[in-house]
Write an enzyme that holds these catalytic residues in place. Sequence first.
Site, mmCIF file in Angstrom:
data_model
loop_
_atom_site.group_PDB
_atom_site.id
_atom_site.type_symbol
_atom_site.label_atom_id
_atom_site.label_comp_id
_atom_site.label_asym_id
_atom_site.label_seq_id
_atom_site.Cartn_x
_atom_site.Cartn_y
_atom_site.Cartn_z
ATOM 1 N N GLY A 49 0.671 -1.124 -0.027
ATOM 2 C CA GLY A 49 0.022 0.013 0.116
ATOM 3 C C GLY A 49 0.960 1.320 0.161
ATOM 4 N N THR A 50 0.154 2.246 -0.141
ATOM 5 C CA THR A 50 0.826 3.579 -0.144
ATOM 6 C C THR A 50 -0.307 4.772 -0.052
ATOM 7 O OG1 THR A 50 2.336 4.983 -1.630
ATOM 8 C CG2 THR A 50 0.819 3.648 -2.793
ATOM 9 N N THR A 51 0.294 5.852 -0.097
ATOM 10 C CA THR A 51 -0.405 7.139 -0.263
ATOM 11 C C THR A 51 -0.055 8.232 -1.103
ATOM 12 O OG1 THR A 51 -1.411 6.881 1.919
ATOM 13 C CG2 THR A 51 -1.793 8.834 1.078
ATOM 14 N N LYS A 82 8.436 8.244 -4.518
ATOM 15 C CA LYS A 82 7.219 7.531 -5.260
ATOM 16 C C LYS A 82 6.760 8.548 -6.357
ATOM 17 C CE LYS A 82 5.837 4.942 -1.453
ATOM 18 N NZ LYS A 82 4.796 4.216 -0.336
#
Length: 300
Positions: A49-51, A82
Amino acid sequence: MALQDVCKWQSPDTQGPSPHLPRAGGWAVPRGCDPQTFLQIHGPRLAHGTTTLAFRFRHGVIAAADTRSSCGSYVACPASCKVIPVHQHLLGTTSGTSADCATWYRVLQRELRLRELREGQLPSVASAAKLLSAMMSRYRGLDLCVATALCGWDRSGPMLFYVYSDGTRLQGDIFSVGSGSPYAYGVLDRGYRYDMSTQEAYALARCAVAHATHRDAYSGGSVDLFHVRESGWEHVSRSDACVLYMELQKLLEPEPEEDASHAHPEPATAHRAAEERELSVGPGEMTPGDSRMPAGTETV
């Protein structure tokens, strides 16, 4: 006679794994591990996951993301980048498989550079998004996982596109991608305005990512902030997500309440008010709430 009978040719199984990938027995796995079992446990089913977020406003496009690269419960890298630059006026956020995102951004950089050499100018942001979408759509169904927001400035002004590996391409003003995106959207929907100042946009992006990293277990590390202007993109800052969240919480704390003496009068003040009330009432008068006998009445 059919072609496969003449040439001994068989159509590839499109539902199976890609013919360009080695079989399970050909993967390099640690000693003592069964390849099939190892791939089932540590294969593409691992949660990640990431934001990441991006939004467009009158002074350009803001791109922000956390820096934690996770693989299940394992933090592979706490300080990854990212947000990947493509050229001077274009960059993109990355969400999905890190290797896929890095590979396809290299391919996009190459194709845009070749087109610039042929045409004498850089393609627009819309053309770059369309090119990336068309290239990745041909690999649909092969476990390719790339979700990106292309942020750029071209002849039409600030532009923002969302591109997914299945060929989806959307244009908009606000995009957030990753497991922490629901929390980021909550902050963005509350504070976004197109006519924001630059500092307001910076604060909104930092606040959105910091809140998402606090609630999402797969997001964390630091908050990278980029700004795409007419003159090109710039890396604004990298702030620690935990420290940033604590600073935001201090700003949101309510002011201390007033002293209790202002809210509740002291007993002496109440007693003085009662004496003044008695003096204002004559000896032969009685207030509606007074149950005592008047002073001028004799008792039998």
